[in-house]
Scaffold this motif. Structure first.
Motif, PDB file in Angstrom:
ATOM      1  N   VAL A   3       0.852  -1.184   0.000  1.00  0.00           N
ATOM      2  CA  VAL A   3       0.000   0.000   0.000  1.00  0.00           C
ATOM      3  C   VAL A   3       0.889   1.235   0.000  1.00  0.00           C
ATOM      4  O   VAL A   3       1.802   1.357   0.833  1.00  0.00           O
ATOM      5  N   THR A   5       0.688   5.259   0.349  1.00  0.00           N
ATOM      6  CA  THR A   5      -0.080   6.468   0.632  1.00  0.00           C
ATOM      7  C   THR A   5       0.578   7.655  -0.068  1.00  0.00           C
ATOM      8  O   THR A   5       1.752   7.617  -0.423  1.00  0.00           O
ATOM      9  N   SER A  52      -7.952   7.385  10.490  1.00  0.00           N
ATOM     10  CA  SER A  52      -7.415   6.032  10.390  1.00  0.00           C
ATOM     11  C   SER A  52      -8.493   5.003  10.073  1.00  0.00           C
ATOM     12  O   SER A  52      -8.201   3.962   9.473  1.00  0.00           O
ATOM     13  N   LEU A  55      -8.622   4.149   6.539  1.00  0.00           N
ATOM     14  CA  LEU A  55      -7.516   3.352   6.041  1.00  0.00           C
ATOM     15  C   LEU A  55      -7.752   1.858   6.181  1.00  0.00           C
ATOM     16  O   LEU A  55      -7.175   1.058   5.429  1.00  0.00           O
ATOM     17  N   ARG A  56      -8.569   1.460   7.147  1.00  0.00           N
ATOM     18  CA  ARG A  56      -8.698   0.035   7.455  1.00  0.00           C
ATOM     19  C   ARG A  56      -9.102  -0.808   6.250  1.00  0.00           C
ATOM     20  O   ARG A  56      -8.492  -1.866   6.003  1.00  0.00           O
ATOM     21  N   LEU A  59      -6.121  -1.258   3.792  1.00  0.00           N
ATOM     22  CA  LEU A  59      -4.967  -1.968   4.331  1.00  0.00           C
ATOM     23  C   LEU A  59      -5.225  -3.461   4.518  1.00  0.00           C
ATOM     24  O   LEU A  59      -4.298  -4.218   4.816  1.00  0.00           O
ATOM     25  N   ALA A  62      -2.752  -6.313   3.257  1.00  0.00           N
ATOM     26  CA  ALA A  62      -1.471  -5.734   2.828  1.00  0.00           C
ATOM     27  C   ALA A  62      -0.310  -6.361   3.589  1.00  0.00           C
ATOM     28  O   ALA A  62      -0.429  -6.739   4.756  1.00  0.00           O
ATOM     29  N   LEU A  65       3.599  -1.208   3.882  1.00  0.00           N
ATOM     30  CA  LEU A  65       2.971   0.107   3.803  1.00  0.00           C
ATOM     31  C   LEU A  65       4.042   1.174   3.634  1.00  0.00           C
ATOM     32  O   LEU A  65       5.002   1.235   4.418  1.00  0.00           O
ATOM     33  N   ALA A  87      -2.829  -0.413  10.368  1.00  0.00           N
ATOM     34  CA  ALA A  87      -1.923  -1.204   9.532  1.00  0.00           C
ATOM     35  C   ALA A  87      -1.783  -2.619  10.076  1.00  0.00           C
ATOM     36  O   ALA A  87      -1.881  -3.605   9.324  1.00  0.00           O
ATOM     37  N   GLY A  90      -4.714  -4.821   9.486  1.00  0.00           N
ATOM     38  CA  GLY A  90      -4.847  -5.270   8.110  1.00  0.00           C
ATOM     39  C   GLY A  90      -3.864  -6.350   7.715  1.00  0.00           C
ATOM     40  O   GLY A  90      -3.962  -6.900   6.620  1.00  0.00           O
ATOM     41  N   VAL A  92      -0.364  -5.822   7.871  1.00  0.00           N
ATOM     42  CA  VAL A  92       0.918  -5.236   7.479  1.00  0.00           C
ATOM     43  C   VAL A  92       2.024  -5.714   8.420  1.00  0.00           C
ATOM     44  O   VAL A  92       1.850  -5.717   9.638  1.00  0.00           O
ATOM     45  N   VAL A  95       6.699  -1.416   7.413  1.00  0.00           N
ATOM     46  CA  VAL A  95       6.329  -0.040   7.109  1.00  0.00           C
ATOM     47  C   VAL A  95       7.590   0.752   6.779  1.00  0.00           C
ATOM     48  O   VAL A  95       8.616   0.626   7.458  1.00  0.00           O
TER      49      VAL A  95
END
Length: 281
Positions: A3, A5, A52, A55-56, A59, A62, A65, A87, A90, A92, A95
């Motif tokens: 992902v 951003t 946020s 975003l869920r 994400l 994922a 990120l 994150a 999801g 992740v 990052v």
């Protein structure tokens, strides 16, 4: 899935392209995504880092990120924990945070202190992390474009103070490597161009790329501040002018990190100008 951003910005756009070219499954995220700007096969989704909960859904599923903190998040708003919790929920595991060199050199400035808070939150998140700290962007020169097109002039303060501005395409290439490879976990990298260049010399580089003389006009700090306040928050303006006018030795240093990671020298400002000269013609 990776992902990204800020996917329609100066770093996010080439990052999405680099990841897609490498065969990665990419979700490109911004507040106002435009389908035509993403490579074919890239999924683009709308979400807001200041919320946020938005975003869920993007994400979910994922693996990695790319986190770009800008705008209102620099001045307050959503906590780092809220974004990182989304994150982790999801799935992740990695990052890569795009921070700023000034988070290390000027942590007392409000916007930079916020970046430091995000850096610390990322380090304590339990995720695999890499932090990128670029210096000033070559793309800041787009602020000169209208005047260069109209009168072949560049107006800026601190005409002979040189800084090693970085090409956002190099930042994107570094981000692509750190998102995909394991050798960069737990590292913080400073990203700069290959040489320090003053605004006066940037004007000459633009003129060379155009094949026409571009004159440099030096602004006072106050004149520059008045102009910048039209599109930037006051604390960001003052912090930026401090760096431009009185950089620390660390801010003027050329970092080797881009070359170490990519195996090639970073692009110069002249390289960037030649590639983007249509905006100034």
């Amino acid at each position: 899935m990776i992902v990204v951003t800020g996917a329609t910005g100066n770093v996010g756009r080439p990052l999405v392209q680099a990841l897609a070219a490498a065969g990665e499954q990419v979700t490109a995220v911004s507040r106002r995504p435009a389908e035509g700007e993403a490579p074919q096969g890239v999924q683009y989704r709308q979400a807001d880092l200041a919320d946020s909960d938005s975003l869920r859904p993007v994400l979910e599923g994922a693996d990695a990120l790319f986190l770009l903190i800008a705008g209102e998040l620099l001045m307050g708003g959503e906590s780092p924990a809220g974004i990182l919790d989304a994150a982790k929920a999801g799935g992740v595991r990695r990052v890569v945070l795009l921070s700023s060199q000034a988070a290390g050199t000027r942590p007392g400035v409000l916007s930079h202190a916020r970046l430091r808070a995000f850096e610390e939150a990322v380090k304590e998140s339990g995720l695999e992390w890499t932090i990128l700290r670029p210096g000033g962007f070559a793309t800041n020169a787009y602020a000169y474009a209208e005047a260069v097109r109209g009168t072949r002039t560049v107006a800026a303060p601190f005409g002979d103070v040189a800084l090693p501005v970085v090409d956002p395409a190099d930042i994107a290439d570094v981000a692509a490597v750190t998102l995909r490879e394991d050798g960069h976990i737990g590292r913080t990298y400073e990203l700069t161009g290959p040489a320090a260049l003053s605004p006066r010399r940037q004007a000459k580089a633009l003129g060379d790329a155009l094949g026409a003389e571009v004159l440099f006009v030096e602004l006072t700090r106050e004149d520059a501040r008045t102009h910048m306040l039209q599109f930037m928050p006051e604390p960001v303006v003052d912090g930026t002018l401090d760096i431009l006018g009185e950089p620390t030795p660390a801010e003027q240093r050329v970092s080797p990190d881009v070359e170490r990671i990519l195996g090639r020298a970073p692009h110069s400002f002249a390289d960037w100008a030649a590639r983007n000269i249509a905006a100034f013609a």
